[in-house]
Design a protein around this motif. Structure first.
Motif, PDB file in Angstrom:
ATOM      1  N   ALA A  26     -20.659 -34.563  95.772  1.00 24.21           N
ATOM      2  CA  ALA A  26     -21.439 -35.149  94.679  1.00 24.21           C
ATOM      3  C   ALA A  26     -22.412 -34.126  94.093  1.00 24.21           C
ATOM      4  O   ALA A  26     -22.575 -34.045  92.870  1.00 24.21           O
ATOM      5  CB  ALA A  26     -22.192 -36.387  95.173  1.00 24.21           C
ATOM      6  N   CYS A  27     -23.040 -33.332  94.954  1.00 22.66           N
ATOM      7  CA  CYS A  27     -23.945 -32.280  94.463  1.00 22.66           C
ATOM      8  C   CYS A  27     -23.196 -31.331  93.539  1.00 22.66           C
ATOM      9  O   CYS A  27     -23.687 -30.992  92.454  1.00 22.66           O
ATOM     10  CB  CYS A  27     -24.552 -31.498  95.628  1.00 22.66           C
ATOM     11  N   ALA A  28     -22.008 -30.904  93.950  1.00 24.00           N
ATOM     12  CA  ALA A  28     -21.229 -29.952  93.145  1.00 24.00           C
ATOM     13  C   ALA A  28     -20.818 -30.567  91.808  1.00 24.00           C
ATOM     14  O   ALA A  28     -20.912 -29.912  90.758  1.00 24.00           O
ATOM     15  CB  ALA A  28     -20.005 -29.482  93.921  1.00 24.00           C
ATOM     16  N   ILE A  29     -20.357 -31.819  91.829  1.00 24.80           N
ATOM     17  CA  ILE A  29     -19.907 -32.470  90.589  1.00 24.80           C
ATOM     18  C   ILE A  29     -21.071 -32.681  89.626  1.00 24.80           C
ATOM     19  O   ILE A  29     -20.983 -32.339  88.441  1.00 24.80           O
ATOM     20  CB  ILE A  29     -19.220 -33.821  90.904  1.00 24.80           C
ATOM     21  N   ILE A  30     -22.154 -33.251  90.119  1.00 28.37           N
ATOM     22  CA  ILE A  30     -23.301 -33.541  89.248  1.00 28.37           C
ATOM     23  C   ILE A  30     -23.919 -32.242  88.739  1.00 28.37           C
ATOM     24  O   ILE A  30     -24.271 -32.127  87.559  1.00 28.37           O
ATOM     25  CB  ILE A  30     -24.350 -34.416  89.967  1.00 28.37           C
ATOM     26  N   PHE A  31     -24.020 -31.246  89.606  1.00 29.88           N
ATOM     27  CA  PHE A  31     -24.598 -29.969  89.197  1.00 29.88           C
ATOM     28  C   PHE A  31     -23.748 -29.319  88.102  1.00 29.88           C
ATOM     29  O   PHE A  31     -24.275 -28.799  87.118  1.00 29.88           O
ATOM     30  CB  PHE A  31     -24.742 -29.040  90.405  1.00 29.88           C
ATOM     31  N   THR A  32     -22.434 -29.351  88.260  1.00 32.67           N
ATOM     32  CA  THR A  32     -21.537 -28.796  87.243  1.00 32.67           C
ATOM     33  C   THR A  32     -21.694 -29.536  85.925  1.00 32.67           C
ATOM     34  O   THR A  32     -21.763 -28.915  84.851  1.00 32.67           O
ATOM     35  CB  THR A  32     -20.073 -28.847  87.725  1.00 32.67           C
ATOM     36  N   ALA A  33     -21.785 -30.866  85.994  1.00 30.70           N
ATOM     37  CA  ALA A  33     -21.986 -31.657  84.775  1.00 30.70           C
ATOM     38  C   ALA A  33     -23.313 -31.300  84.116  1.00 30.70           C
ATOM     39  O   ALA A  33     -23.389 -31.169  82.881  1.00 30.70           O
ATOM     40  CB  ALA A  33     -21.932 -33.146  85.101  1.00 30.70           C
ATOM     41  N   GLN A  34     -24.359 -31.126  84.913  1.00 31.43           N
ATOM     42  CA  GLN A  34     -25.653 -30.734  84.355  1.00 31.43           C
ATOM     43  C   GLN A  34     -25.542 -29.389  83.632  1.00 31.43           C
ATOM     44  O   GLN A  34     -26.109 -29.209  82.550  1.00 31.43           O
ATOM     45  CB  GLN A  34     -26.714 -30.623  85.456  1.00 31.43           C
ATOM     46  N   GLY A  59     -32.259 -29.497  87.383  1.00 28.98           N
ATOM     47  CA  GLY A  59     -33.103 -30.184  88.351  1.00 28.98           C
ATOM     48  C   GLY A  59     -32.338 -31.279  89.058  1.00 28.98           C
ATOM     49  O   GLY A  59     -32.495 -32.456  88.747  1.00 28.98           O
ATOM     50  N   LEU A  60     -31.473 -30.896  89.998  1.00 22.91           N
ATOM     51  CA  LEU A  60     -30.788 -31.887  90.826  1.00 22.91           C
ATOM     52  C   LEU A  60     -31.780 -32.390  91.871  1.00 22.91           C
ATOM     53  O   LEU A  60     -32.488 -31.592  92.485  1.00 22.91           O
ATOM     54  CB  LEU A  60     -29.563 -31.261  91.503  1.00 22.91           C
ATOM     55  N   GLY A  61     -31.847 -33.686  92.058  1.00 23.50           N
ATOM     56  CA  GLY A  61     -32.762 -34.268  93.030  1.00 23.50           C
ATOM     57  C   GLY A  61     -32.130 -35.437  93.747  1.00 23.50           C
ATOM     58  O   GLY A  61     -30.936 -35.694  93.616  1.00 23.50           O
ATOM     59  N   PHE A  62     -32.944 -36.151  94.517  1.00 26.28           N
ATOM     60  CA  PHE A  62     -32.445 -37.340  95.197  1.00 26.28           C
ATOM     61  C   PHE A  62     -33.473 -38.455  95.123  1.00 26.28           C
ATOM     62  O   PHE A  62     -34.655 -38.225  94.866  1.00 26.28           O
ATOM     63  CB  PHE A  62     -32.036 -37.065  96.647  1.00 26.28           C
ATOM     64  N   THR A  63     -32.989 -39.672  95.328  1.00 28.05           N
ATOM     65  CA  THR A  63     -33.850 -40.856  95.370  1.00 28.05           C
ATOM     66  C   THR A  63     -33.591 -41.605  96.669  1.00 28.05           C
ATOM     67  O   THR A  63     -32.589 -41.379  97.343  1.00 28.05           O
ATOM     68  CB  THR A  63     -33.558 -41.816  94.200  1.00 28.05           C
ATOM     69  N   MET A  92     -28.934 -30.148  99.808  1.00 24.34           N
ATOM     70  CA  MET A  92     -28.795 -30.354  98.372  1.00 24.34           C
ATOM     71  C   MET A  92     -29.018 -29.036  97.611  1.00 24.34           C
ATOM     72  O   MET A  92     -28.227 -28.676  96.729  1.00 24.34           O
ATOM     73  CB  MET A  92     -29.793 -31.406  97.885  1.00 24.34           C
ATOM     74  N   THR A  93     -30.059 -28.305  97.965  1.00 23.41           N
ATOM     75  CA  THR A  93     -30.372 -27.072  97.242  1.00 23.41           C
ATOM     76  C   THR A  93     -29.343 -25.990  97.543  1.00 23.41           C
ATOM     77  O   THR A  93     -28.925 -25.264  96.637  1.00 23.41           O
ATOM     78  CB  THR A  93     -31.799 -26.606  97.577  1.00 23.41           C
ATOM     79  N   GLY A  94     -28.903 -25.890  98.787  1.00 24.49           N
ATOM     80  CA  GLY A  94     -27.859 -24.927  99.126  1.00 24.49           C
ATOM     81  C   GLY A  94     -26.560 -25.237  98.410  1.00 24.49           C
ATOM     82  O   GLY A  94     -25.893 -24.335  97.880  1.00 24.49           O
ATOM     83  N   ALA A  95     -26.183 -26.512  98.372  1.00 23.90           N
ATOM     84  CA  ALA A  95     -24.956 -26.910  97.672  1.00 23.90           C
ATOM     85  C   ALA A  95     -25.068 -26.617  96.179  1.00 23.90           C
ATOM     86  O   ALA A  95     -24.103 -26.161  95.544  1.00 23.90           O
ATOM     87  CB  ALA A  95     -24.677 -28.396  97.902  1.00 23.90           C
ATOM     88  N   ALA A  96     -26.245 -26.856  95.605  1.00 28.03           N
ATOM     89  CA  ALA A  96     -26.443 -26.595  94.177  1.00 28.03           C
ATOM     90  C   ALA A  96     -26.334 -25.104  93.870  1.00 28.03           C
ATOM     91  O   ALA A  96     -25.622 -24.704  92.938  1.00 28.03           O
ATOM     92  CB  ALA A  96     -27.804 -27.135  93.726  1.00 28.03           C
ATOM     93  N   SER A 165     -31.039 -20.435  86.831  1.00 32.17           N
ATOM     94  CA  SER A 165     -32.255 -19.866  87.423  1.00 32.17           C
ATOM     95  C   SER A 165     -32.975 -20.871  88.311  1.00 32.17           C
ATOM     96  O   SER A 165     -33.713 -20.485  89.207  1.00 32.17           O
ATOM     97  CB  SER A 165     -33.200 -19.378  86.324  1.00 32.17           C
ATOM     98  N   GLN A 166     -32.781 -22.133  88.055  1.00 31.19           N
ATOM     99  CA  GLN A 166     -33.410 -23.197  88.829  1.00 31.19           C
ATOM    100  C   GLN A 166     -32.343 -24.249  89.079  1.00 31.19           C
ATOM    101  O   GLN A 166     -31.540 -24.547  88.198  1.00 31.19           O
ATOM    102  CB  GLN A 166     -34.556 -23.801  88.029  1.00 31.19           C
ATOM    103  N   ALA A 167     -32.349 -24.823  90.288  1.00 36.62           N
ATOM    104  CA  ALA A 167     -31.267 -25.738  90.639  1.00 36.62           C
ATOM    105  C   ALA A 167     -31.725 -27.147  90.998  1.00 36.62           C
ATOM    106  O   ALA A 167     -31.040 -28.103  90.708  1.00 36.62           O
ATOM    107  CB  ALA A 167     -30.453 -25.158  91.805  1.00 36.62           C
ATOM    108  N   THR A 168     -32.863 -27.265  91.670  1.00 33.08           N
ATOM    109  CA  THR A 168     -33.253 -28.583  92.179  1.00 33.08           C
ATOM    110  C   THR A 168     -34.707 -28.882  91.873  1.00 33.08           C
ATOM    111  O   THR A 168     -35.497 -27.998  91.558  1.00 33.08           O
ATOM    112  CB  THR A 168     -33.049 -28.659  93.715  1.00 33.08           C
TER     113      THR A 168
END
Length: 172
Positions: A26-34, A59-63, A92-96, A165-168
């Motif tokens: 999910a991290c990879a998919i959402i990050f790619t979409a972002q 800015g990938l994050g979690f809730t 999450m940050t490593g995956a991003a 330059s920034q991921a999460t």
């Protein structure tokens, strides 16, 4: 930056097991979409648009960290609660950033990467080193997956660069 959050509760199985591979995917998919959205978005000013395209900040994050800990029976303000939070954040940050390195290999690093190469590599190495300081009680599978992803992020950044330059981001 472009923001998105993953709901941690959706990755907890009935028995309280965290779906590590599902979360990484999910991290990879959402990050790619972002990242795709950076090139297709409209920005409030020309300068913001230029900066967004040059540095591709995401800015990938979690809730629902607190709700997830409650579902696991883990006190929020405890060593185990902090270890879970640290492990999930590291994963999450490593995956991003691992995804960002793969995107850079296919597309190119962010436009400002060359002038920021050494500081960027140093920051990612420091994040990887911080895995050693996650408090006891973190699930081993989450920490090990984070190690794998941080190794991929650092090696990809050193070899090619990263796309972003920034991921999460973690909301206050």
């Amino acid at each position: 930056c472009n923001l998105a959050s993953l709901n941690l509760l959706t990755f907890l199985d009935e028995d309280g097991t965290f779906d590590v591979e599902g979360f990484r995917h999910a991290c990879a998919i959402i990050f790619t979409a972002q990242d795709i959205l950076v090139g297709n978005a409209h920005y409030p000013t020309e300068k913001i648009g230029e900066t967004s395209h040059r540095f591709r900040q995401l800015g990938l994050g979690f809730t629902n960290l607190g709700a997830s800990l409650m579902a696991l029976g883990v006190p929020y303000n405890s060593t185990k609660g902090r270890s879970w939070a640290g492990a999930i954040t590291a994963l999450m940050t490593g995956a991003a950033y691992a995804t960002s390195a793969r995107l850079a290999a296919r597309l190119e690093p962010f436009a400002g990467y060359d002038e920021n190469r050494l500081p960027m590599q140093d920051v990612l190495r420091r994040h990887r080193a911080a895995l050693a300081h996650i408090e006891p009680g973190a699930p081993a599978a989450i920490v090990e997956a984070a190690r794998v992803d941080w190794d991929a992020a650092v090696s990809g950044c050193e070899a090619i660069g990263v796309r972003n330059s920034q991921a999460t981001v973690i909301a206050p």
